[in-house]
Write a protein that holds these residues in place. Structure first.
Motif, short mmCIF file in Angstrom:
data_model
loop_
_atom_site.label_atom_id
_atom_site.label_comp_id
_atom_site.label_asym_id
_atom_site.label_seq_id
_atom_site.Cartn_x
_atom_site.Cartn_y
_atom_site.Cartn_z
N TYR A 125 0.81 -1.21 0.00
CA TYR A 125 0.00 0.00 0.00
C TYR A 125 0.86 1.27 0.00
O TYR A 125 0.44 2.31 -0.51
CB TYR A 125 -0.94 0.02 1.21
N ALA A 126 2.04 1.20 0.58
CA ALA A 126 2.89 2.39 0.67
C ALA A 126 3.58 2.72 -0.65
O ALA A 126 3.73 3.88 -1.01
CB ALA A 126 3.93 2.21 1.77
N PHE A 127 4.00 1.69 -1.42
CA PHE A 127 4.84 1.93 -2.59
C PHE A 127 4.24 1.44 -3.92
O PHE A 127 4.68 1.88 -4.98
CB PHE A 127 6.20 1.25 -2.41
N TYR A 128 3.27 0.53 -3.89
CA TYR A 128 2.80 -0.09 -5.12
C TYR A 128 1.31 0.17 -5.39
O TYR A 128 0.92 0.37 -6.52
CB TYR A 128 3.05 -1.60 -5.09
N LYS A 129 0.51 0.11 -4.37
CA LYS A 129 -0.94 0.22 -4.55
C LYS A 129 -1.49 1.19 -3.52
O LYS A 129 -1.60 0.87 -2.35
CB LYS A 129 -1.61 -1.15 -4.38
N LYS A 130 -1.80 2.38 -3.94
CA LYS A 130 -2.32 3.37 -3.02
C LYS A 130 -3.73 2.98 -2.55
O LYS A 130 -4.50 2.39 -3.32
CB LYS A 130 -2.36 4.75 -3.68
N ALA A 131 -4.03 3.32 -1.30
CA ALA A 131 -5.35 3.03 -0.74
C ALA A 131 -6.39 3.95 -1.38
O ALA A 131 -6.43 5.14 -1.10
CB ALA A 131 -5.34 3.21 0.78
N LYS A 132 -7.21 3.40 -2.27
CA LYS A 132 -8.18 4.19 -3.02
C LYS A 132 -9.62 3.92 -2.61
O LYS A 132 -10.50 4.70 -2.91
CB LYS A 132 -8.02 3.91 -4.52
N THR A 133 -9.87 2.80 -1.96
CA THR A 133 -11.23 2.45 -1.57
C THR A 133 -11.31 2.25 -0.06
O THR A 133 -10.29 2.23 0.65
CB THR A 133 -11.68 1.16 -2.27
N MET A 134 -12.53 2.08 0.43
CA MET A 134 -12.73 1.86 1.86
C MET A 134 -12.09 0.54 2.30
O MET A 134 -11.46 0.47 3.36
CB MET A 134 -14.22 1.87 2.19
N THR A 135 -12.23 -0.50 1.48
CA THR A 135 -11.63 -1.78 1.83
C THR A 135 -10.12 -1.68 1.91
O THR A 135 -9.49 -2.27 2.80
CB THR A 135 -12.04 -2.86 0.79
N ASP A 136 -9.49 -0.93 0.99
CA ASP A 136 -8.04 -0.73 1.04
C ASP A 136 -7.63 -0.08 2.35
O ASP A 136 -6.65 -0.49 2.99
CB ASP A 136 -7.58 0.14 -0.13
N MET A 137 -8.37 0.93 2.77
CA MET A 137 -8.05 1.63 4.02
C MET A 137 -8.23 0.70 5.22
O MET A 137 -7.42 0.72 6.15
CB MET A 137 -8.94 2.86 4.15
N TYR A 138 -9.28 -0.11 5.20
CA TYR A 138 -9.49 -1.06 6.30
C TYR A 138 -8.38 -2.10 6.35
O TYR A 138 -7.88 -2.45 7.43
CB TYR A 138 -10.84 -1.76 6.14
N LEU A 139 -7.99 -2.62 5.18
CA LEU A 139 -6.92 -3.62 5.14
C LEU A 139 -5.60 -3.04 5.64
O LEU A 139 -4.85 -3.71 6.35
CB LEU A 139 -6.76 -4.14 3.71
N LEU A 140 -5.31 -1.80 5.26
CA LEU A 140 -4.07 -1.16 5.71
C LEU A 140 -4.07 -0.99 7.23
O LEU A 140 -3.08 -1.30 7.90
CB LEU A 140 -3.91 0.19 5.02
N ASN A 141 -5.17 -0.51 7.79
CA ASN A 141 -5.25 -0.33 9.24
C ASN A 141 -5.22 -1.67 9.98
O ASN A 141 -4.63 -1.77 11.06
CB ASN A 141 -6.52 0.44 9.60
N MET A 142 -5.84 -2.69 9.40
CA MET A 142 -5.81 -4.01 10.03
C MET A 142 -4.40 -4.58 10.02
O MET A 142 -3.96 -5.21 11.00
CB MET A 142 -6.77 -4.96 9.32
N ALA A 143 -3.65 -4.37 8.93
CA ALA A 143 -2.26 -4.82 8.87
C ALA A 143 -1.41 -4.09 9.91
O ALA A 143 -0.54 -4.68 10.55
CB ALA A 143 -1.70 -4.59 7.47
N ILE A 144 -1.66 -2.79 10.10
CA ILE A 144 -0.93 -2.03 11.12
C ILE A 144 -1.23 -2.57 12.51
O ILE A 144 -0.33 -2.74 13.34
CB ILE A 144 -1.29 -0.53 11.02
N ALA A 145 -2.51 -2.87 12.78
CA ALA A 145 -2.89 -3.43 14.08
C ALA A 145 -2.22 -4.78 14.31
O ALA A 145 -1.71 -5.05 15.41
CB ALA A 145 -4.41 -3.57 14.16
N ASP A 146 -2.19 -5.64 13.29
CA ASP A 146 -1.55 -6.95 13.44
C ASP A 146 -0.04 -6.83 13.62
O ASP A 146 0.56 -7.60 14.38
CB ASP A 146 -1.86 -7.81 12.21
#
Length: 356
Positions: A50-71
């Motif tokens: 998400y940081a370098f290849y696929k920008k967070a463009k949708t709600m699911t992307d944002m949720y996945l990024l935050n879930m990865a940070i939590a994990d």
């Protein structure tokens, strides 16, 4: 203190938990090490993508990024918790409060974000027209929802941070090792918090996400089955895998925790208490395993994410080859220069000898 002076009718000695402690140490060394390694690797790959290849463009992307940070925060705090438990919480009371709080924050945020992902997929597939109209506001909504999830998780974790302390656990005056656990000044508060904290964890951290997932994914499966498309049927299998893995990882631990909470203030025999604690340790490790499976189920199972993952591997391979090439070129040039210098030096020495 001499235990022989006590009669069995007046006092009951505490249960001997040496075998349970040995089992806990074994689980921490092998199972939790595996969870830390693969959980950190998989979730870091999600964050890098998400940081370098696929920008967070949708709600699911944002949720996945935050879930990865939590994990990632969870798997980073887990080795420190294990270290402190094995070394009498040498980092002190503040480390006890912070690590217990981080555990609860990441637990609640990860589970609630799973419910958010399920809701977003329900809107995108079942309510497709509404999803199309909301598309231009998705990132704003997702940022607000993610912030609310983190704040709500922090609020739910306050009792764990307040009442967990490092202290020397004693049984009938006999000093034992230091522990990080709940400590209270009165029995009423002890009963309230010891029931409230696990009950909140079970309801908010498991049953609420489970109900949301079951409702959303049931509607999604019905919608996909109506569409006679091979790709849609593959999506149904993915949805079923997500639900089955969530239930398989989380339900055994939460059922055991519920039983343990209900029987918490009841008199139990030592053998029964040991069995419950052993099952609780095993099922807790199974629940931890879910943070390793989240990247696979929610990210890498998608075609686009797999392509980005392959691109990461290609870039890492190219960087490795470039580093090896530069290193080998540098070594070759250094050998060439040193050989040339030694040759020139020997020629100069021969010339000087000849002149003299």
């Amino acid at each position: 203190m001499d235990y022989e002076n006590f009669s069995s009718g007046d006092y009951e000695l505490p249960c001997e938990m040496n075998d349970t402690r040995q089992m806990e140490l074994g689980i921490q060394v092998y199972v939790h090490s595996f969870i830390c390694l693969f959980g950190l690797l998989g979730n870091l790959l999600v964050i890098i993508t998400y940081a370098f290849y696929k920008k967070a463009k949708t709600m699911t992307d944002m949720y996945l990024l935050n879930m990865a940070i939590a994990d990632v925060l969870f798997v980073l705090s887990l080795p420190l918790m294990i270290y402190n438990e094995r070394h009498n919480w040498s980092m002190g009371t503040w480390a006890c409060k912070i690590f217990r709080g981080m555990y609860n924050i990441n637990l609640y945020s990860s589970m609630l974000l799973l419910a958010c992902i399920s809701t977003d997929r329900y809107i995108a597939i079942v309510q497709a027209r509404r999803s199309f109209r909301m598309r231009y506001r998705t990132l704003i909504y997702s940022q607000i929802i993610c912030s609310a999830v983190w704040l709500f998780s922090l609020a739910l974790s306050v009792p764990s941070m307040v009442y967990n302390e490092r202290y020397e656990d004693t049984h009938l005056g006999v000093k034992s090792e230091a522990v990080c656990y709940f400590r209270f000044d009165d029995n009423r508060m002890a009963q309230l918090v010891k029931i409230l904290v696990p009950t909140t964890q079970i309801t908010i951290g498991f049953f609420l996400p489970l109900l949301v997932m079951c409702f959303c994914y049931t509607c999604i499966i019905i919608t996909l089955l109506r569409a006679k498309n091979f790709q849609k049927h593959k999506a149904v299998r993915v949805v079923l895998a997500v639900v089955v893995v969530f239930i398989a990882c989380q339900m055994p631990y939460n059922i055991t925790l519920l039983y343990h909470t209900v029987e918490l203030f009841q008199t139990r025999e030592c053998s029964s208490e040991k069995d419950v604690l052993k099952v609780l340790m095993i099922t807790e490790s199974l629940a931890y395993l879910h943070c390793c499976l989240n990247p696979v189920l929610y990210a890498f199972i998608g075609v686009k994410f797999r392509n980005h993952f392959c691109k990461i591997l290609e870039d890492l391979w190219c960087l490795g080859k470039r580093y090896i090439y530069r290193r080998s070129s540098r070594v070759t040039s250094e050998v060439y220069i040193s050989t040339r210098r030694s040759t020139e030096g020997s020629n100069n020495e021969n010339g000087s000898s000849f002149t003299m």
